[in-house]
Motif scaffolding. Sequence first.
Motif, PDB file in Angstrom:
ATOM      1  N   LYS A 155      19.367   3.799  29.747  1.00 23.04           N
ATOM      2  CA  LYS A 155      19.072   5.149  29.991  1.00 23.04           C
ATOM      3  C   LYS A 155      19.778   6.110  29.030  1.00 23.04           C
ATOM      4  CE  LYS A 155      19.539   8.034  34.061  1.00 23.04           C
ATOM      5  NZ  LYS A 155      20.034   8.018  35.643  1.00 23.04           N
ATOM      6  N   GLN A 156      19.110   6.936  28.438  1.00 18.10           N
ATOM      7  CA  GLN A 156      19.954   7.935  27.403  1.00 18.10           C
ATOM      8  C   GLN A 156      19.978   9.345  27.957  1.00 18.10           C
ATOM      9  OE1 GLN A 156      20.166   6.505  24.295  1.00 18.10           O
ATOM     10  NE2 GLN A 156      19.714   4.850  25.312  1.00 18.10           N
TER      11      GLN A 156
ATOM     12  N   LEU B 246      14.664   8.025  29.514  1.00 19.22           N
ATOM     13  CA  LEU B 246      14.289   6.934  28.789  1.00 19.22           C
ATOM     14  C   LEU B 246      14.759   5.457  29.251  1.00 19.22           C
ATOM     15  CD1 LEU B 246      12.648   6.971  25.950  1.00 19.22           C
ATOM     16  CD2 LEU B 246      14.576   6.572  25.097  1.00 19.22           C
ATOM     17  N   ASP B 247      14.855   5.660  30.662  1.00 19.67           N
ATOM     18  CA  ASP B 247      15.351   4.572  31.595  1.00 19.67           C
ATOM     19  C   ASP B 247      14.450   3.650  31.805  1.00 19.67           C
ATOM     20  OD1 ASP B 247      16.957   3.361  33.142  1.00 19.67           O
ATOM     21  OD2 ASP B 247      16.841   4.740  34.993  1.00 19.67           O
ATOM     22  N   GLY B 248      14.248   2.691  30.767  1.00 18.99           N
ATOM     23  CA  GLY B 248      13.503   1.476  30.837  1.00 18.99           C
ATOM     24  C   GLY B 248      12.178   1.850  30.544  1.00 18.99           C
ATOM     25  N   GLU B 249      11.230   0.805  30.425  1.00 21.95           N
ATOM     26  CA  GLU B 249       9.828   0.601  30.053  1.00 21.95           C
ATOM     27  C   GLU B 249       9.035   0.517  31.527  1.00 21.95           C
ATOM     28  OE1 GLU B 249       8.851   0.868  27.035  1.00 21.95           O
ATOM     29  OE2 GLU B 249      10.698   0.166  25.972  1.00 21.95           O
TER      30      GLU B 249
ATOM     31  N   GLY C  91      13.060  13.255  21.025  1.00 21.58           N
ATOM     32  CA  GLY C  91      14.224  13.223  22.016  1.00 21.58           C
ATOM     33  C   GLY C  91      13.931  14.004  23.165  1.00 21.58           C
ATOM     34  N   ILE C  92      12.723  14.466  23.688  1.00 19.09           N
ATOM     35  CA  ILE C  92      12.609  15.068  24.920  1.00 19.09           C
ATOM     36  C   ILE C  92      12.308  13.818  26.098  1.00 19.09           C
ATOM     37  CG2 ILE C  92      11.010  16.400  26.583  1.00 19.09           C
ATOM     38  CD1 ILE C  92      10.757  18.335  23.852  1.00 19.09           C
ATOM     39  N   PHE C  93      13.604  13.651  26.526  1.00 19.92           N
ATOM     40  CA  PHE C  93      13.235  12.356  27.605  1.00 19.92           C
ATOM     41  C   PHE C  93      13.164  12.702  28.894  1.00 19.92           C
ATOM     42  CE2 PHE C  93      16.230  10.127  24.076  1.00 19.92           C
ATOM     43  CZ  PHE C  93      14.874   9.824  23.284  1.00 19.92           C
ATOM     44  N   ARG C  94      12.623  13.890  29.190  1.00 24.91           N
ATOM     45  CA  ARG C  94      12.821  14.281  30.506  1.00 24.91           C
ATOM     46  C   ARG C  94      11.584  15.333  30.890  1.00 24.91           C
ATOM     47  NH1 ARG C  94      15.483  13.601  34.839  1.00 24.91           N
ATOM     48  NH2 ARG C  94      15.071  14.936  36.603  1.00 24.91           N
TER      49      ARG C  94
END
Lengths: 114, 246
Positions: B133-134, B45-48, B20-23
């Motif tokens: 985005k999460q 997590l803003d897209g692929e 869950g480390i998305f940044r």
Amino acid sequence: MPVDTQSNANEAFLSLEISGRLDAMTAPTAEAELARAVDAGDGRLVLDLSGLDYISSAGLRILLTTAKRVARAEGRLVLFGLQPQVREVLEISGLLPIFKVAADASAAASLMEA
Amino acid sequence: MEGERDTLYLSAPVNALVEGIFRADTTIGDIRRHGDFALGTFNQLDGEMVMVDGETYQVSGAGDVRPVRDDEGSPFAVAAFFRELTRDELPAGFDSIEALFAQLADLLPSPNLMYALRIEGRFSLVRTRSVPKQENYRPLVEVTRDQPVFERQDVEGLLVGFHTPQFMSSLNVPGFHLHFLSSDRTFGGHLLNCSADRALVCVQILRRLRMDLPVSLDYLTLDFARDISGDLAEAESDRPSEAGAE
């Protein structure tokens, strides 16, 4: 047919000539032929690659599989006649040191008899 | 580039993303210093992410595709300077991602090496997902249970991907990991399924690994004791696990 099998006259080893392309299309046939040759030659095999114009990653897999089969048979595998593309792919992939490579058929035979 | 020839670059280990480390502070420009061919995701997590020939694209959670600037951030990317070693026409068509993976496995000299794969073709079907985005700290497996899925038929494009040995599963997605980008740059995402009558596969063997470790409070204080393999397998596939389906 990319693989032609020739028994060596002195029967100390088996020689195979692989020509054309060794790629995903030809690999299954080549793999079967090479497996038969390893068994028939008691693991002592010379591969003449002077007519092999192209090898892909699928062909590399077949060479590795054959080398493993030869090692299991406690035999010996020698390649010769590497064309520029084949040598380059083996070099860049880092796989070249795995194989014994001879300059020509005579040198390959000497390596087999050493 | 010369120093990173045939090198797989990881901007972070995948286990951080799974937890869950998305940044991260890593930018697309940073990643482009290590490759011109990449996949990954963006901050929050803003897209692929799909990078081809040095051009980076974002497939948003709504399915839109847009070019990405060098100053945008990514918590996870896999990259290499793509240099085709060999190419193969697949010997047969494939009607599923599993069938494609089986044919790709036959192209690899050994499952214990890393590879970059560029697969070009006209696909009768491509199914992808992207992720909206999460917020941080939501495990990846939970995010992907709500993933928007997109499908297109009869589409020309390419698959950008990598193969990673199973024993490296805490560092990168093990096995094959592919993102799609259509030739007209209007459709793409993380590949869930596909079919095609034929495809051209260009392979590069990657013999070295370079990885950056995030230096952030979240990463440095995270407990990585948990086995993430189940989460990762579910997050990367088309089907939720039994646990996920509950």
